[in-house]
Structure formats: structure tokens, C-alpha cells
Design a protein around this motif. Structure first.
Motif, PDB file in Angstrom:
ATOM      1  N   UNK A 123      19.166  40.448  28.091  1.00  0.00           N
ATOM      2  CA  UNK A 123      18.067  40.797  28.985  1.00  0.00           C
ATOM      3  C   UNK A 123      17.663  42.262  28.800  1.00  0.00           C
ATOM      4  N   UNK A 124      18.658  43.121  28.621  1.00  0.00           N
ATOM      5  CA  UNK A 124      18.367  44.552  28.421  1.00  0.00           C
ATOM      6  C   UNK A 124      17.440  44.730  27.221  1.00  0.00           C
ATOM      7  N   UNK A 125      17.750  44.002  26.126  1.00  0.00           N
ATOM      8  CA  UNK A 125      16.908  44.099  24.924  1.00  0.00           C
ATOM      9  C   UNK A 125      15.484  43.660  25.221  1.00  0.00           C
ATOM     10  N   UNK A 126      15.357  42.614  26.028  1.00  0.00           N
ATOM     11  CA  UNK A 126      13.996  42.121  26.347  1.00  0.00           C
ATOM     12  C   UNK A 126      13.240  43.105  27.248  1.00  0.00           C
ATOM     13  N   UNK A 127      13.952  43.706  28.171  1.00  0.00           N
ATOM     14  CA  UNK A 127      13.307  44.718  29.020  1.00  0.00           C
ATOM     15  C   UNK A 127      12.765  45.836  28.134  1.00  0.00           C
ATOM     16  N   UNK A 128      13.625  46.306  27.233  1.00  0.00           N
ATOM     17  CA  UNK A 128      13.233  47.423  26.371  1.00  0.00           C
ATOM     18  C   UNK A 128      12.062  47.035  25.466  1.00  0.00           C
ATOM     19  N   UNK A 129      12.121  45.820  24.930  1.00  0.00           N
ATOM     20  CA  UNK A 129      11.048  45.368  24.024  1.00  0.00           C
ATOM     21  C   UNK A 129       9.733  45.220  24.780  1.00  0.00           C
ATOM     22  N   UNK A 130       9.821  44.813  26.044  1.00  0.00           N
ATOM     23  CA  UNK A 130       8.591  44.540  26.802  1.00  0.00           C
ATOM     24  C   UNK A 130       8.061  45.768  27.522  1.00  0.00           C
ATOM     25  N   UNK A 131       8.860  46.824  27.537  1.00  0.00           N
ATOM     26  CA  UNK A 131       8.562  48.024  28.338  1.00  0.00           C
ATOM     27  C   UNK A 131       8.145  47.682  29.767  1.00  0.00           C
ATOM     28  N   UNK A 132       8.868  46.714  30.382  1.00  0.00           N
ATOM     29  CA  UNK A 132       8.692  46.437  31.807  1.00  0.00           C
ATOM     30  C   UNK A 132       9.166  47.651  32.597  1.00  0.00           C
ATOM     31  N   UNK A 133       8.557  47.859  33.756  1.00  0.00           N
ATOM     32  CA  UNK A 133       8.886  49.052  34.547  1.00  0.00           C
ATOM     33  C   UNK A 133       9.595  48.723  35.855  1.00  0.00           C
ATOM     34  N   UNK A 134       9.755  47.441  36.149  1.00  0.00           N
ATOM     35  CA  UNK A 134      10.372  47.052  37.420  1.00  0.00           C
ATOM     36  C   UNK A 134      11.139  45.752  37.201  1.00  0.00           C
ATOM     37  N   UNK A 135      12.375  45.693  37.715  1.00  0.00           N
ATOM     38  CA  UNK A 135      13.178  44.483  37.579  1.00  0.00           C
ATOM     39  C   UNK A 135      13.164  43.742  38.925  1.00  0.00           C
ATOM     40  N   UNK A 136      12.701  42.506  38.908  1.00  0.00           N
ATOM     41  CA  UNK A 136      12.672  41.685  40.116  1.00  0.00           C
ATOM     42  C   UNK A 136      13.683  40.554  39.978  1.00  0.00           C
ATOM     43  N   UNK A 137      14.682  40.571  40.851  1.00  0.00           N
ATOM     44  CA  UNK A 137      15.704  39.531  40.846  1.00  0.00           C
ATOM     45  C   UNK A 137      15.302  38.429  41.820  1.00  0.00           C
ATOM     46  N   UNK A 138      15.304  37.188  41.344  1.00  0.00           N
ATOM     47  CA  UNK A 138      15.021  36.058  42.227  1.00  0.00           C
ATOM     48  C   UNK A 138      16.205  35.108  42.137  1.00  0.00           C
ATOM     49  N   UNK A 139      17.000  35.027  43.197  1.00  0.00           N
ATOM     50  CA  UNK A 139      18.181  34.182  43.171  1.00  0.00           C
ATOM     51  C   UNK A 139      19.241  34.724  44.106  1.00  0.00           C
ATOM     52  N   UNK A 140      20.508  34.470  43.775  1.00  0.00           N
ATOM     53  CA  UNK A 140      21.617  34.916  44.618  1.00  0.00           C
ATOM     54  C   UNK A 140      22.208  36.230  44.139  1.00  0.00           C
ATOM     55  N   UNK A 141      23.408  36.494  44.600  1.00  0.00           N
ATOM     56  CA  UNK A 141      24.068  37.755  44.290  1.00  0.00           C
ATOM     57  C   UNK A 141      24.334  37.943  42.807  1.00  0.00           C
ATOM     58  N   UNK A 142      24.592  36.866  42.094  1.00  0.00           N
ATOM     59  CA  UNK A 142      24.872  37.014  40.660  1.00  0.00           C
ATOM     60  C   UNK A 142      23.645  37.529  39.918  1.00  0.00           C
ATOM     61  N   UNK A 143      22.484  36.966  40.236  1.00  0.00           N
ATOM     62  CA  UNK A 143      21.256  37.417  39.562  1.00  0.00           C
ATOM     63  C   UNK A 143      20.987  38.882  39.917  1.00  0.00           C
TER      64      UNK A 143
END
Lengths: 384, 384
Positions: free
Chosen positions: B77-97
Motif C-alpha cells: 500500500x505504501x508503494x501505491x500511495x507514493x506512486x499515486x501521490x495521494x495526500x490523505x489516507x482514509x481508512x474504512x473498516x475496523x481497527x486493523x484497517x
């Protein structure tokens, strides 16, 4: 439980010696507007600790904020802030000083509008100077909320207002600073905190066991620790527990997702505005009247309060309610706080005058918005 | 009470329909990395609500975060964040996510350092991408704290870490999203929250009545509401009360100014790492062992727990403690959560293996830091 929003970013530093954290908490802020009250901080060592914590900062001092802070005094401070171009307001004192600091922080950057409008709600603010607090009196909870109450003597007005723009950036709570409080102020603080909880708790059930039990936790702690502050004023743990109870009593936590009342405060403010009675003392007079007058509408919560807070297990609902009201009055008495208008040589005329003020404002108070001037008069007549 | 610092700026939106607030909460953020788990959100309507709330935003999706989130998955996921240059991480799910989201938000902006060091504490982070959560499982409290637990399967490791840089900017808690939870996850969440409270409560007294009573408030609410989630899963109030209890159980509030334990979590994590047992279920096995093994050191608090939480008023201290431990085990059982190693076809060998892992790490657990490998083995043997 009702839908709710909760956010409280205030940073708390709690405990002995925490005034020394001031420099760290202020970070890059260099021009500090230092606001305080009648000068008690110069007698109990707090002023020296604050000055030490502010080493290296540029300080503009403004003393003389009174209990029930006055608009006129605040406006003098606003002018000094503007003249000094201070960038941070530091309140050192109790709730009155911090309430004033909140108003000053907002008014100092208000452009071309009547600052009184901040208090009445006619002016909506979009910014304020940042502020912080060294809190020396557990009572109002102002250290961890966005509330402020400002009075205008010449108009006989006392009004509460609130804005997230004036949430303190930090609040330092050192229980040792409260050792030197006059007995009367310490007792008032306990009663004030107690009634803050009741305003958010004693309404009607909405299935909110966490909020209810948190509220009861604060009430039980105030009942347990409150009287000790009078008999054992140098006990650090007692001071610490009352301080934290007082902060928790009005920092949004117990009020989210539930119904709130605030009629006792609405009525009490009029008694302060009219007769200059200490804020907490007006609440001690008014609350038992509200409990009695609204005993049907508040029945379920009154019984819960009787059982869980006062451990009243005998008798039917009405017996429990009667006893719970009596216990509440007794508790205020134990704190040395009077509970009737007669204790202030007042009677029906005060009930009428307060009702008249409520009539002028067109207010309807309470969780059902059904306490108008007539009801205010009846509530206070129960306390004559 | 001990000196403490408290700050929790997480913005909570609680209640029905609050996922619709996403757009407002995200404000100017336009490039969102949307993280989720095994896909349950696509079955229960949460995914659609989230997509609707994100209308107009640029979204990069990453699904497949597993329970006990794995380092390897997170690094993809880190690689995809970096590749996409997303600026905000939105977690949808439980504590693990959300735990994964915290790690990803920190690792995505880490330069020239081993990301595993974030988890071990060898790397100190100074920034992270901002993150937010739509929480669909009451359990970890991750929605209002800075904690994260990441596992590394090939090394048999499961480690907790914490940083204020990964506090969610906001968390949306809509109890309706929990209606569709499998019974096992709902039950686990109640047990997990219960043990979070116990870790901060069941140590030794430091004169902290507010924190103690808040802790008891959460325990009482979980005991009262927990079993209802199994018998009346569609009850909104039950879901809402458990959700808010769970958030309050681990958002710093009850842990300030008191002594904390966390031995049960330390030992439990080893059982998950070794045998893949659900996190909460390892706690249900371990906690009664810790209570029994530490009954002398925890005596005063165990008796307080017996009296105030379980209303055990008869018998001497030891009788009360025995009964309180039995009631705790019974409560976990009522939630359908097993409480012995034998329930997992494990015995002494598991106690030894967990102890060996603790030995390798050189850890001493508990509020006295006196639970080493030998003590871990003895505690788990009590649960064989």
C-alpha cells in the motif's frame, strides 16, 4: 443516544510544577498579553512561577479582571492588546479571567463591528488571537471549553457565549495553586461544577449509559471530595480530584448525545446581574427549585439520580425524589453555600425581577424550552 | 493522582448517516487513498455511502488489509500511495484497517529509513500523511488514539507502536454500520474494549476517583450492553452504546494520571503471533490468569472492582476477588468468547512458547515491570 459531534483539542498539563511548561507550550509565541485578576497570583507565588516560565518572552501585563468580568474592563484590555500588538493572550487566574481572555482574544481582531455583538451572538466571529491558561480555580471548566460569560453592569446584563475560535490552545492545571483559595471560592467552585453536571444530566433518558455514568462519576467525586476541601484544605489529592472533576464537568464529554437543560444557569445569571450574588451561589438557590418544579418531566432521571448518586433505595419514586432534592440542598449547605433567596434577604420581589428580565429577553429555558417568565417566578418562589 | 498530559484533538462524528459528512470533513483534500479490508464494506452498503461522501474527489483504492495487518501488505500500500501521490489516507473498516492506515501514512513519507523501525521504535517519525477513519467495528479504540499494531508473519512478530503524528484527523462512527458484523467480531470487540479498560484500571490505587469511576462506567456499560448485541443485534441503541464505550475505553481519558498495566496485551499478542488466535480471544484467555497471578499486588483494586463493578458485597477480600475473577470469566463466556488455552487445544507448550518469545525480546511486563518470561509461563499455565 442522539447523533453528536465531539472535538476538544485543548492540551492539558496537570499536576505539580506544570507552570514550568509554559515556555514549551508557547513555543514561538514571543509577545504575550498576560491577563490576571485582583492580584491574588502575586501573593501565592503563581505570578513568579508564570514570569519564570515566560523567561525570554516579551510580556504586556493587564491586571484587574473582576469576578463576573465586565465588558468595560475587557474593552480596556482590548485596546491595550491592539496597541501592543501582542500575538497571544495568556490568562492566569480563575474562570472569570479566562472568560475575559476569550472575549479579548476575539474582540482584539474584530474589524468594524460592535464587540458586544460577540456576546449577544449578533456578531459571528471567524478568528481570534490564540490563547492559553494557567488555571488557579476549579469551577467553570473554562480551561477546556469554548464558553465565556461577560457582564455589562450598566445594563444589568450577564450573558454567556461560545466559539471554537476561543478554545484555549493549552491549559495548565496545578492543584497546588488552589491551596491558597479563600474557602468561599473553593466551595463555590465545587457547587458550580456540580450544577454543570446536573444541567447536562438531569433531563430525560435517551439511552446514554456512558454519558450518564460519567456524569454520576463526577457528581459522586464532588460529593466525596468537596467537603474535604473545607476540612483539609492542604490535601493535594483532594485539590487535584476536585480540579479534574471540575474540568470534566464542562468539557463537552458528558454533554454529547444527550439532552441538556441549562435553566438553572439562565435563571442564576439574572440573580447575579440583579443582586451581585456569586455565580455558584445563585445556582445553589435555583437548582432545587428547578428540580422541584420540573419533578414530573424529570421524573425518570431524578429517580436515577436518587438511586445512583445518593444511594436512596427505599420508598416509591416520589419519596426518592424528595429525598434526593433534600440531599442536594444538604450537600450545598455542607459546602457552606446558602440555598434560599431568604439567605440573601430576598423574596418574591427577586423572583419577579428575574422573571421580568427573562421576559424582556423573550427566553424560554430548559430542555423542553417551556420555562418562560411565569415559570421562572414560580421556580424562584419555591426558593423564597 | 500522578502528573499527566492530556490532548486528544480527534474530531468525532457519531450517529446515523454521518458518513455523509465525509466531504465536509475532508475539506480541500482532493487525492484520497481509500483503504479497506476484505470487502465486507461492499456488502453492507458502507462502500456506497463512502463513495457518495467522496463525490468530486480523486480516489485511489486499496483493499485487502487483513485482520492483524501484515507489514508486507502495508508496504504494498505504501508503494501505491507514493506512486499515486495521494495526500490523505482514509481508512474504512475496523481497527486493523485503521492500524494499517496509520503505519502507511507514516511510512509513505519516511525517507531513507527502514519502515519496520517505525513499529519497533528504532525509527522516530516526525511527520505522516493526514488520515481519517470511517470506523465500522467497535473494539480497538484506534479511531480516537495514536496506537497501531502491525504483524510480521514470517518472523512471528506482532508489535504495537504509537505516534501523535498518526492520530486520525477525524473519525466517523455510525452504529448502523455495525449491524452486519459477524457475531464473533461483535463479541470480540466487546471483550477487547473491556480489557482495554482493565489494563488502565486494575493496578494499584493512586487516589484518582474520576478515572476509576469513568473506567467502571465503561465496564458496567459493556457488561450491560455486550450480551444484548448477541440477542438483539439490530438494536441501534445497543450498538451505539457499545461503540461509544469502546472509543472511550482507549482514548487516553481513563489512563491519565494513573498507573497502567498492559501485561495481558503483551502476553496476548504472543498468542496471536504464535497461533493466529483472534486478538480479543487471547485477552480473554490471559486476563483471568493475570488477575489470579497478581492478586496480592492488585488486591485493593481487585476488591474495588468486585464491589463496584460486580456488586459483590459479601465475604472477605479473597472471597470477593475469587468471585470477581469468576464473574469476569463468566462474562466472557456469555459473549461466546473462550477463556482457556484448552479451548484452543493448547496447553503448557503454548505457555512455554509465549514465555520464550518474551524472553527473546527481554521484556518485563505489568505496572511493576516484574512479569518476565517465567511469570508469563506461570500466568498462562493458570489458563491451561
Amino acid at each position: 443516544m442522539k447523533n453528536f459531534r465531539f472535538k476538544n483539542p485543548v492540551e492539558i498539563r496537570f499536576g505539580k510544577g506544570t507552570i514550568a511548561d509554559l515556555g514549551e507550550l508557547l513555543g514561538d509565541e514571543t509577545k504575550i498579553f498576560l491577563l490576571y485578576g485582583g492580584g491574588s497570583i502575586k501573593k501565592n507565588g503563581v505570578y513568579e512561577q508564570v514570569k519564570h516560565g515566560l523567561t525570554g518572552k516579551n510580556i504586556v501585563e493587564f491586571g484587574g479582571i473582576e469576578a463576573n468580568p465586565q465588558y468595560e474592563t475587557c474593552m480596556k484590555a482590548v485596546k491595550e492588546v491592539q496597541a501592543s500588538s501582542a500575538t497571544f493572550v495568556l490568562s492566569v487566574g480563575g474562570g472569570s479571567v479566562l472568560d475575559a481572555a476569550k472575549f479579548i482574544a476575539a474582540a482584539a481582531v474584530l474589524e468594524n463591528k460592535d464587540p458586544w455583538g460577540i456576546v449577544t451572538g449578533d456578531v459571528s466571529i471567524s478568528t481570534a488571537l490564540p490563547l492559553g491558561a494557567v488555571m488557579t480555580l476549579p469551577a467553570t471548566g473554562s480551561e477546556m471549553n469554548s464558553n465565556s460569560v461577560i457582564s455589562r453592569k450598566e445594563w444589568g446584563e450577564k450573558r454567556g457565549w461560545s466559539s471554537d475560535h476561543v478554545l484555549p490552545r493549552f491549559s495548565i492545571l496545578d492543584p497546588e495553586t488552589t491551596f491558597s483559595l479563600p474557602e468561599r471560592q473553593a466551595a463555590n467552585g465545587v457547587v458550580d461544577s456540580f450544577v454543570h453536571v446536573m444541567e447536562q444530566y438531569l433531563t430525560y433518558p435517551v439511552n446514554s449509559p456512558i454519558q450518564d455514568r460519567f456524569a454520576e462519576a463526577i457528581l459522586l467525586t464532588l460529593i466525596e471530595e468537596g467537603p474535604k476541601v473545607l476540612t483539609d484544605p492542604g490535601n493535594y489529592d483532594v485539590r487535584a480530584n476536585i480540579f479534574w472533576a471540575s474540568t470534566m464537568a464542562l468539557n463537552r464529554l458528558i454533554g454529547v448525545g444527550v439532552v441538556q437543560d441549562w435553566a438553572t444557569h439562565g435563571i442564576g445569571h439574572e440573580l447575579t446581574a440583579l443582586y451581585g450574588i456569586d455565580h455558584a451561589r445563585t445556582l445553589a438557590v435555583t437548582l432545587p427549585g428547578v428540580m422541584q418544579f420540573k419533578r414530573q418531566q424529570k421524573r425518570e432521571k431524578l429517580i436515577q439520580y436518587a438511586e445512583r448518586v445518593w444511594n436512596i433505595t427505599q420508598g416509591d419514586g416520589d419519596v426518592k425524589i424528595d429525598e434526593a432534592i433534600a440531599k442536594t440542598v444538604l450537600f450545598f449547605g455542607k459546602m457552606g453555600v446558602p440555598t434560599t433567596l431568604g439567605d440573601y434577604q430576598l423574596g418574591g420581589e427577586a423572583a419577579q425581577a428575574a422573571a421580568e428580565n427573562i421576559r424582556k429577553k423573550g427566553w424560554k429555558l430548559g430542555e423542553h424550552r417551556d420555562i418562560g417568565p411565569e415559570e421562572v417566578e414560580q421556580i424562584l418562589l419555591l426558593r423564597a
